[in-house]
Write an enzyme that holds these catalytic residues in place. Structure first.
Site, short mmCIF file in Angstrom:
data_model
loop_
_atom_site.label_atom_id
_atom_site.label_comp_id
_atom_site.label_asym_id
_atom_site.label_seq_id
_atom_site.Cartn_x
_atom_site.Cartn_y
_atom_site.Cartn_z
N THR A 208 -20.57 -16.02 18.59
CA THR A 208 -21.80 -16.14 19.35
C THR A 208 -21.58 -15.48 20.71
O THR A 208 -20.44 -15.26 21.12
CB THR A 208 -22.21 -17.62 19.51
OG1 THR A 208 -23.47 -17.69 20.19
CG2 THR A 208 -21.17 -18.42 20.28
N GLY A 209 -22.67 -15.16 21.38
CA GLY A 209 -22.54 -14.53 22.69
C GLY A 209 -23.01 -13.09 22.65
O GLY A 209 -23.76 -12.69 21.76
N ARG B 291 -33.36 -3.65 18.99
CA ARG B 291 -31.95 -3.96 19.30
C ARG B 291 -31.40 -4.92 18.23
O ARG B 291 -32.02 -5.90 17.85
CB ARG B 291 -31.87 -4.62 20.68
CG ARG B 291 -30.44 -5.02 21.11
CD ARG B 291 -30.14 -6.47 20.79
NE ARG B 291 -28.84 -6.90 21.31
CZ ARG B 291 -28.27 -8.06 21.01
NH1 ARG B 291 -28.86 -8.91 20.22
NH2 ARG B 291 -27.09 -8.37 21.51
N SER C 5 -33.49 -19.91 20.11
CA SER C 5 -32.65 -18.71 19.99
C SER C 5 -32.35 -18.39 18.54
O SER C 5 -31.56 -17.50 18.26
CB SER C 5 -31.35 -18.91 20.76
OG SER C 5 -30.73 -20.09 20.34
N THR D 262 -26.61 -18.37 18.90
CA THR D 262 -26.66 -18.09 17.47
C THR D 262 -26.09 -19.28 16.74
O THR D 262 -25.15 -19.89 17.24
CB THR D 262 -25.74 -16.86 17.18
OG1 THR D 262 -26.29 -15.73 17.85
CG2 THR D 262 -25.59 -16.57 15.71
N THR E 208 -29.84 -15.63 13.99
CA THR E 208 -30.23 -15.65 15.40
C THR E 208 -31.51 -14.86 15.64
O THR E 208 -31.89 -14.01 14.81
CB THR E 208 -29.11 -15.00 16.26
OG1 THR E 208 -29.37 -15.20 17.64
CG2 THR E 208 -28.97 -13.51 16.02
N1 ASP Z 1 -24.75 -12.90 19.32
C1 ASP Z 1 -26.17 -12.90 19.51
C2 ASP Z 1 -26.65 -11.50 19.74
O1 ASP Z 1 -25.99 -10.75 20.40
C3 ASP Z 1 -26.63 -13.78 20.62
C4 ASP Z 1 -25.83 -15.02 20.91
O2 ASP Z 1 -25.15 -15.57 20.05
O3 ASP Z 1 -25.84 -15.49 22.06
O4 ASP Z 1 -27.73 -11.19 19.29
#
Ligand code: ASP
Length: 328
Positions: free
Chosen positions: A235-236, A212, A82, A184, A202
């Site tokens: 993150t997320g 995107r 990721s 991330t 990330t």
């Molecule tokens: N925050 C990251 C994104 O939206 C992904 C992640 O951290 O899960 O690209």
């Protein structure tokens, strides 16, 4: 008349005192006993990244150098699917990377949708140090990276390619919380000099639409540092973090006197509130914040269980489970 004059004098003095106090409140008091140096980073892969960052910090290095060196560990690892090399591709099969970096003087650099470069964080740092700009995207970011001597390489590893081909059979893009299709590495550090810096990198959501961009390369969303107050990273689901200007919010809440823990909790409660307002299913998303203040105190919070973060200070390197909002 004298009474009136006295009244006015007292009122003016009282308002001045309020002003002085509100200015003073602007900066949380720094304890004499500051826990420094210290570094923290998102997820379990943060443990390895912290080791490298700690080497820099314990040798009196700059927090900025620590966070860059730290997150590069994850970027270079093909098994971390990721982030960086080995990251899952977008729905067109292209690995596009997002990253940003911020130092103690509020210098910032960022790249988004960058292809073929293993260390996007170092390109973000080059944007910060060698251009008059703060963000480069796509082809422009790649062109710039090549002029800086970065090597063009294929980042799509066979396992990620296989998963993408599997995904193509149904081609449904649905965000699913807490599974391994995104994550991330966000890292924030306080060095021995008492300076803060942060880095965030990330490959974003797996199989995302081409072009995107999430929160991770957006200063104020995926990362924010204010050397007088503290630092935060996220993150997320990037869309939800951007919606609340997440990491800037966490730092501003710390400025108002909240602990890093309370600031992260409040930021998550904003995410929850806006999901409800927009009639979206909270259980379909994950958002997690980690925060660090000038005293070296840390905090974290997330929407649902499963998020953890790694902290390295004088007492060692350890993984901590973040508190979460959805209690089932
Ligand atoms: N925050 C990251 C994104 O939206 C992904 C992640 O951290 O899960 O690209």
């Amino acid at each position: 008349m004298t009474d009136r004059r006295n009244f006015i004098k007292t009122s003016v003095l009282a308002s001045a005192a309020v002003l002085v106090n509100s200015c003073a409140d602007d900066k949380p008091k720094v304890n004499k006993k500051v826990n420094k140096p210290i570094v923290l980073s998102t997820w379990k892969f943060g443990l390895n990244c912290n080791e490298v960052a700690w080497d820099v910090l314990e040798n009196n290095g700059r927090a900025l150098d620590a966070v860059e060196a730290g997150v590069k560990v994850c970027e270079a690892d093909p098994n971390e699917r990721s982030v960086g090399y080995g990251g899952r591709p977008d729905r067109d099969g292209r690995v596009t990377l997002d990253a940003c970096i911020m130092d103690e003087m509020s210098n910032i650099g960022s790249i988004a949708s960058l292809e073929f470069i293993k260390h996007p964080i170092s390109v973000a740092r080059a944007v910060m140090e060698k251009t008059p700009h703060v963000m480069l995207v796509g082809d422009g970011a790649l062109q710039f990276a090549l002029t800086q001597g970065f090597k063009k390489e294929n980042l799509l590893v066979p396992d990620s390619e296989r998963e993408w081909k599997e995904w193509l059979k149904n081609s449904e893009y649905k965000p699913i919380a807490n599974i391994e299709n995104h994550d991330t590495i966000g890292m924030i550090a306080l060095d021995a000099q008492g300076n803060l810096s942060g880095a965030c990198t990330t490959s974003g959501m797996a199989f995302k639409m081409h072009g995107r961009v999430g929160d991770s390369p957006i200063i104020g969303a995926g990362l924010y540092v204010d050397n007088e107050i503290g630092a935060a990273t996220a993150t997320g689901h990037g869309e939800e973090v951007i919606r609340i200007a997440g990491c800037h919010l966490v730092v501003e809440l710390m400025r108002q006197g909240k602990s890093p823990q309370k600031a992260c909790e409040e930021a998550v409660s904003r995410v929850v509130k806006l999901m409800k307002l927009r009639k979206k299913e909270l259980k379909d998303i994950q958002v997690g914040f980690i925060a660090l203040n000038k005293n070296g105190e840390v905090g974290s919070y997330c929407v649902q269980s499963g998020f953890n973060y790694a902290v390295y200070d004088a007492t060692g390197n350890r993984l901590i489970d973040a508190g979460y909002h959805i209690k089932v």
